[in-house]
Each structure stands twice: as structure tokens, then as C-alpha cells.
Write an enzyme that holds these catalytic residues in place. Structure first.
Site, PDB file in Angstrom:
ATOM      1  N   GLU A   7      23.339  20.886 -26.915  1.00 30.14           N
ATOM      2  CA  GLU A   7      22.692  20.427 -25.733  1.00 30.14           C
ATOM      3  C   GLU A   7      23.194  19.559 -24.719  1.00 30.14           C
ATOM      4  O   GLU A   7      22.981  19.441 -23.572  1.00 30.14           O
ATOM      5  CB  GLU A   7      21.151  20.449 -26.208  1.00 30.14           C
ATOM      6  CG  GLU A   7      20.398  21.695 -26.353  1.00 30.14           C
ATOM      7  CD  GLU A   7      20.734  21.637 -28.091  1.00 30.14           C
ATOM      8  OE1 GLU A   7      19.924  22.271 -29.021  1.00 30.14           O
ATOM      9  OE2 GLU A   7      21.789  21.010 -28.922  1.00 30.14           O
ATOM     10  N   ALA A  29      20.002  28.988 -26.302  1.00 32.16           N
ATOM     11  CA  ALA A  29      18.952  29.305 -25.321  1.00 32.16           C
ATOM     12  C   ALA A  29      19.361  30.338 -24.186  1.00 32.16           C
ATOM     13  O   ALA A  29      20.647  30.259 -23.823  1.00 32.16           O
ATOM     14  CB  ALA A  29      18.065  28.153 -24.599  1.00 32.16           C
ATOM     15  N   GLY A  69      19.213  26.352 -29.677  1.00 34.61           N
ATOM     16  CA  GLY A  69      18.148  26.836 -30.145  1.00 34.61           C
ATOM     17  C   GLY A  69      18.445  27.839 -31.306  1.00 34.61           C
ATOM     18  O   GLY A  69      17.486  27.893 -32.671  1.00 34.61           O
TER      19      GLY A  69
END
Length: 301
Positions: free
Chosen positions: A175, A108, A152
Site C-alpha cells: 500500500e 483491493a 487487502g
């Protein structure tokens, strides 16, 4: 700013911003030319129709300066392109990242994540997001993992139907290193691909795995070197594109149902989709071509 692929910072959750693109079912494009015209208006997505193989459309995410990180613009433009592809004559889609970036998607855009509070993120996570656009596309989607697929990007790869990786690729869900967790489907699709234990390892540790290890645990389907990578991607995509478009779509939906329904419901759903193909001319053409020893000429797109 994209994620650091080797430093373990990883790609955070990358839900789409509210209003950053059309919802599925908007104005329909009319053919392959429309796909190219839509892409011509995009800054971060490129399209090649029938470039290497007839019936195969290649969609390339192109933010090389950010290693193809999924920012709002890229997600919005990718959704617009996929809407056009959905209604085009394409039978198969190859989804990849710009080779200049040496990445499929590095994660991301973490600067966007930093600016959101909980309410903004809830709005950004409203479906359909780009992950659902890929997973629910009528055509089969082959992920051409030309480099790192993190956060992502790994979730986007999981939403594809088949994943073929270059040997230099690394994959992971880092993440957790940002105080986050996967939010683009990673905790759900990853379990279905690699099992709960391996999914827990990747999600809770943030570890990255090589393409070879990803293949060994079932996260990717094949790994190839520079010499054979593209040949195999388009060999597979081309073998699919030779088939009936309507049969491809029904078969994809049936296989997807295996992870969404219990066995009895899934078998009933499969039988219904199978029966529906008897209302389409492709079934008669396919059987006639087989009996006559010739290649079929599918009446459907």
C-alpha cells in the site's frame, strides 16, 4: 482493476463500503444446503460443501479477470456466505481464490479507493468488515493461498487461523507505493505474526516476499508444491473437522485471546472456556470413545 502483483503497486486498504453486506448476527441459515443456496445467488463467491472432506466447506473468491481483487461486490457476497457458514454444520472452512486467477486475492480494487474521500473511507472502515468476519468466524479457517496475497489479500490471509501457501505465492503489503498504508488490520495482525521489525520492513518498503520467505518469518505456516498442495490443505482441514465442533470453536477463541489479552486475563479466559466444555455432551462422548477404543460420534454439530 486489481493490483499489479509484481510491479510493487500493491493492494491498498480495502475496508468494506457501508451497507455492502449484512452485519454479523443477521437471519440465520439452517444448514449446509442454505450455504449453497446463498452462494448460488453470488457472482463472485463459490462454495463447495463436503466436496473433498466431510465437515469442510470450501469458500472460493472468484473474480479471475481481476485476480480476485476485493471490490465492494466480492466483500458483500463473501460476508453473506460467511454468515451462512457460521450457522451451518461445517466444522472447518477453507478460504481460497479461484485457481484461474493464480491468486488468493491480489489486493483491493484501487479504482474504488481512488473515488473515496476521508469521510467515505471512515464509513467504509466501520466494523465488522470482511476481515473481522473471517477472524471471528466460529469455525477454524484455513487459508489456501493458491497464489498472490497482496495488500487487502494479505490482510485477509492474516485474519485466517492457518495459512498454507502454494510455492508460487507471493505476499506483501504494498500500500505504501500508493501513498497509503494497510487499513484492514495489517499493521496489527502482521506484527503479531512476524514481529515488529519484519512488519515494519514489509509495511514501510512495500516489498513482496516469496512463499518460502513468508514461511521463514512466520507469515505463512507451510509451503507446498503443485503435487502436494491440495492434499495437505485438506489433510489438515480434515483432521480438524474430525473433532468436536464446539471444542474447535472454544479452542479457536482461546488461542485468539492470546494476542488480545494480557497473560493473566488470557489464562482466566482459557479456564472459563475449558469449564464450559464440561456442560456439553461432547466431552463425555470424547472421553468414552477414548476409553473404549473407538471413534467419537459428537452430539454437537
Amino acid at each position: 482493476m486489481s493490483d499489479d502483483p509484481d510491479g510493487g503497486a500493491g493492494g491498498g486498504e480495502s475496508g468494506d463500503d457501508a451497507g455492502d453486506g449484512p452485519t454479523r448476527g443477521g437471519p440465520a441459515a439452517e444448514g449446509p444446503e442454505d450455504v449453497e443456496s446463498v452462494a448460488a445467488d453470488c457472482e463472485t463467491v463459490d462454495v463447495a460443501v463436503d466436496d473433498r472432506v466431510e465437515g469442510v466447506t470450501t469458500v472460493t473468491m472468484n473474480r479471475p479477470d481481476a485476480r480476485n481483487a476485493l471490490n465492494a461486490q466480492l466483500r458483500a457476497e463473501l460476508k453473506r456466505v460467511l454468515d451462512a457458514v457460521e450457522d451451518s454444520d461445517a466444522r472447518v472452512v477453507v478460504l481460497t481464490g479461484a485457481d484461474e486467477a493464480k491468486a488468493f486475492v491480489a489486493g483491493a480494487d484501487v479504482t474504488e479507493l481512488r473515488e473515496r474521500d476521508m469521510l467515505a473511507q471512515r464509513a467504509a472502515s466501520e466494523r465488522p468488515r470482511v476481515y473481522e468476519y473471517v477472524a471471528d468466524l466460529r469455525q477454524p479457517v484455513v487459508a489456501r493461498l493458491n497464489g498472490h496475497a497482496l495488500g487487502g489479500g494479505c490482510e485477509l490471509a492474516q485474519a485466517c487461523d492457518v495459512r498454507i501457501a502454494h510455492e508460487r505465492a507471493k505476499l506483501g503489503q504494498p500500500e505504501i507505493n500508493l501513498g497509503l498504508m494497510p487499513g484492514g488490520g495489517g499493521t496489527q495482525r502482521l506484527v503479531r505474526l512476524v514481529g515488529e521489525g519484519q512488519a515494519m520492513r514489509l509495511v514501510l518498503s512495500g516489498e513482496l516476499v516469496s512463499a518460502e520467505e513468508a514461511r521463514d518469518i512466520g507469515l505463512v505456516d507451510e509451503v507446498h508444491d503443485e503435487e502436494t498442495f491440495d492434499d495437505r490443505v485438506y489433510e489438515l482441514a480434515g483432521s480438524m473437522a474430525e473433532k468436536s465442533g464446539v471444542a474447535l470453536g472454544h479452542a479457536k477463541r482461546a488461542v485468539k485471546a492470546a494476542s488480545r489479552m494480557d497473560l493473566d486475563r488470557g489464562i482466566e479466559y482459557e479456564a472459563e472456556l475449558f469449564a464450559q466444555l464440561f456442560a456439553v455432551g461432547d466431552k463425555d462422548e470424547g472421553i468414552d470413545a477414548f476409553l473404549e477404543g473407538r471413534d467419537p460420534e459428537w452430539p454437537s454439530r
